[in-house]
Design a protein around this motif. Structure first.
Motif, PDB file in Angstrom:
ATOM      1  N   ARG A   1       0.826  -1.208   0.000  1.00 39.01           N
ATOM      2  CA  ARG A   1       0.000   0.000   0.000  1.00 39.01           C
ATOM      3  C   ARG A   1       0.861   1.260   0.000  1.00 39.01           C
ATOM      4  NH1 ARG A   1      -3.532   0.573   5.027  1.00 39.01           N
ATOM      5  NH2 ARG A   1      -3.803  -1.605   4.491  1.00 39.01           N
ATOM      6  N   THR A   2       1.917   1.278   0.792  1.00 35.65           N
ATOM      7  CA  THR A   2       2.787   2.442   0.872  1.00 35.65           C
ATOM      8  C   THR A   2       3.435   2.745  -0.467  1.00 35.65           C
ATOM      9  OG1 THR A   2       3.256   1.894   3.179  1.00 35.65           O
ATOM     10  CG2 THR A   2       4.765   3.411   2.085  1.00 35.65           C
ATOM     11  N   VAL A   3       3.974   1.730  -1.122  1.00 33.97           N
ATOM     12  CA  VAL A   3       4.632   1.932  -2.406  1.00 33.97           C
ATOM     13  C   VAL A   3       3.614   2.302  -3.483  1.00 33.97           C
ATOM     14  CG1 VAL A   3       6.054   0.829  -4.171  1.00 33.97           C
ATOM     15  CG2 VAL A   3       6.529   0.407  -1.772  1.00 33.97           C
ATOM     16  N   ALA A   4       2.417   1.716  -3.420  1.00 34.48           N
ATOM     17  CA  ALA A   4       1.380   2.043  -4.403  1.00 34.48           C
ATOM     18  C   ALA A   4       0.950   3.511  -4.280  1.00 34.48           C
ATOM     19  CB  ALA A   4       0.179   1.119  -4.237  1.00 34.48           C
ATOM     20  N   VAL A   5       0.810   4.007  -3.059  1.00 31.14           N
ATOM     21  CA  VAL A   5       0.438   5.412  -2.865  1.00 31.14           C
ATOM     22  C   VAL A   5       1.540   6.329  -3.398  1.00 31.14           C
ATOM     23  CG1 VAL A   5       0.038   7.185  -1.108  1.00 31.14           C
ATOM     24  CG2 VAL A   5      -1.132   4.995  -0.954  1.00 31.14           C
ATOM     25  N   GLY A   6       2.778   6.006  -3.113  1.00 32.50           N
ATOM     26  CA  GLY A   6       3.890   6.802  -3.627  1.00 32.50           C
ATOM     27  C   GLY A   6       3.931   6.814  -5.148  1.00 32.50           C
ATOM     28  N   THR A   7       3.675   5.666  -5.755  1.00 32.89           N
ATOM     29  CA  THR A   7       3.651   5.562  -7.211  1.00 32.89           C
ATOM     30  C   THR A   7       2.535   6.419  -7.794  1.00 32.89           C
ATOM     31  OG1 THR A   7       4.531   3.324  -7.063  1.00 32.89           O
ATOM     32  CG2 THR A   7       3.500   3.940  -9.134  1.00 32.89           C
TER      33      THR A   7
ATOM     34  N   PHE B   1       7.533   7.148 -11.122  1.00 30.25           N
ATOM     35  CA  PHE B   1       6.409   6.258 -11.416  1.00 30.25           C
ATOM     36  C   PHE B   1       6.919   4.883 -11.853  1.00 30.25           C
ATOM     37  CE2 PHE B   1       3.303   4.558 -14.481  1.00 30.25           C
ATOM     38  CZ  PHE B   1       2.225   4.400 -13.628  1.00 30.25           C
ATOM     39  N   GLY B   2       7.895   4.854 -12.738  1.00 24.16           N
ATOM     40  CA  GLY B   2       8.441   3.571 -13.212  1.00 24.16           C
ATOM     41  C   GLY B   2       9.076   2.762 -12.102  1.00 24.16           C
ATOM     42  N   LEU B   3       9.879   3.421 -11.278  1.00 24.44           N
ATOM     43  CA  LEU B   3      10.492   2.715 -10.151  1.00 24.44           C
ATOM     44  C   LEU B   3       9.443   2.273  -9.144  1.00 24.44           C
ATOM     45  CD1 LEU B   3      13.666   4.908  -9.636  1.00 24.44           C
ATOM     46  CD2 LEU B   3      13.579   2.569 -10.495  1.00 24.44           C
ATOM     47  N   GLY B   4       8.393   3.074  -9.005  1.00 20.05           N
ATOM     48  CA  GLY B   4       7.297   2.695  -8.112  1.00 20.05           C
ATOM     49  C   GLY B   4       6.589   1.443  -8.588  1.00 20.05           C
ATOM     50  N   LEU B   5       6.387   1.333  -9.900  1.00 22.29           N
ATOM     51  CA  LEU B   5       5.763   0.113 -10.438  1.00 22.29           C
ATOM     52  C   LEU B   5       6.626  -1.108 -10.140  1.00 22.29           C
ATOM     53  CD1 LEU B   5       4.392   1.269 -13.910  1.00 22.29           C
ATOM     54  CD2 LEU B   5       3.103   0.827 -11.811  1.00 22.29           C
ATOM     55  N   ALA B   6       7.931  -0.939 -10.300  1.00 23.49           N
ATOM     56  CA  ALA B   6       8.844  -2.046  -9.973  1.00 23.49           C
ATOM     57  C   ALA B   6       8.764  -2.370  -8.480  1.00 23.49           C
ATOM     58  CB  ALA B   6      10.269  -1.691 -10.371  1.00 23.49           C
ATOM     59  N   GLY B   7       8.653  -1.345  -7.641  1.00 28.32           N
ATOM     60  CA  GLY B   7       8.547  -1.551  -6.199  1.00 28.32           C
ATOM     61  C   GLY B   7       7.264  -2.247  -5.795  1.00 28.32           C
ATOM     62  N   VAL B   8       6.148  -1.885  -6.438  1.00 27.77           N
ATOM     63  CA  VAL B   8       4.876  -2.545  -6.142  1.00 27.77           C
ATOM     64  C   VAL B   8       4.966  -4.024  -6.505  1.00 27.77           C
ATOM     65  CG1 VAL B   8       2.452  -2.703  -6.817  1.00 27.77           C
ATOM     66  CG2 VAL B   8       3.446  -0.483  -6.324  1.00 27.77           C
ATOM     67  N   ASP B   9       5.542  -4.306  -7.671  1.00 27.48           N
ATOM     68  CA  ASP B   9       5.699  -5.703  -8.085  1.00 27.48           C
ATOM     69  C   ASP B   9       6.571  -6.465  -7.094  1.00 27.48           C
ATOM     70  OD1 ASP B   9       5.494  -7.946  -9.959  1.00 27.48           O
ATOM     71  OD2 ASP B   9       7.639  -7.554 -10.307  1.00 27.48           O
ATOM     72  N   TYR B  10       7.669  -5.868  -6.663  1.00 27.47           N
ATOM     73  CA  TYR B  10       8.562  -6.509  -5.700  1.00 27.47           C
ATOM     74  C   TYR B  10       7.837  -6.802  -4.383  1.00 27.47           C
ATOM     75  CZ  TYR B  10      12.234  -7.104  -2.259  1.00 27.47           C
ATOM     76  OH  TYR B  10      13.003  -7.587  -1.241  1.00 27.47           O
ATOM     77  N   CYS B  11       7.104  -5.801  -3.883  1.00 31.03           N
ATOM     78  CA  CYS B  11       6.398  -5.985  -2.602  1.00 31.03           C
ATOM     79  C   CYS B  11       5.315  -7.047  -2.707  1.00 31.03           C
ATOM     80  CB  CYS B  11       5.807  -4.658  -2.134  1.00 31.03           C
ATOM     81  SG  CYS B  11       7.043  -3.474  -1.582  1.00 31.03           S
TER      82      CYS B  11
END
Length: 98
Positions: free
Chosen positions: A32-38, A71-81
């Motif tokens: 949730r945290t990474v998705a909000v940041g993205t 945004f791109g790094l956030g998408l990668a972060g959401v996938d990782y989480c």
């Protein structure tokens, strides 16, 4: 030490003494945290688009590219989480609180 009293843990660094609280760490998976940041990076990009001409004149188009990179790094972060959360569930670890 009497019943009901807990021993206070301390840690000394240099001339300072720090008291260590006896609390459990939060167990969250971060999705949730990474998705909000993205989403906020995407919102920043959309809000800056109407000002593209002025940003270009002032040499600040890098602001837009920073939002795209966030945004791109956030998408990668959401996938990782999400993969991390799935892995933890598959291996029988308790689900996180958040």
């Amino acid at each position: 030490m009497t019943e009901g009293e807990e021993q206070v843990q301390t840690h000394e660094i240099g001339k300072r003494t720090y008291i260590i609280a006896d609390v459990d760490p939060l167990d969250v998976d971060g999705v949730r945290t990474v998705a909000v940041g993205t989403a906020l990076w995407a919102l920043g990009f959309v809000l800056l688009l109407p000002f593209y001409g002025r940003l270009k004149e002032d040499g600040h188009t890098w602001w837009l590219w920073t939002c795209v990179a966030g945004f791109g790094l956030g998408l990668a972060g959401v996938d990782y989480c999400r993969r991390r959360r799935r892995h933890r569930i598959e291996h029988g670890e308790p689900p996180p609180l958040g």
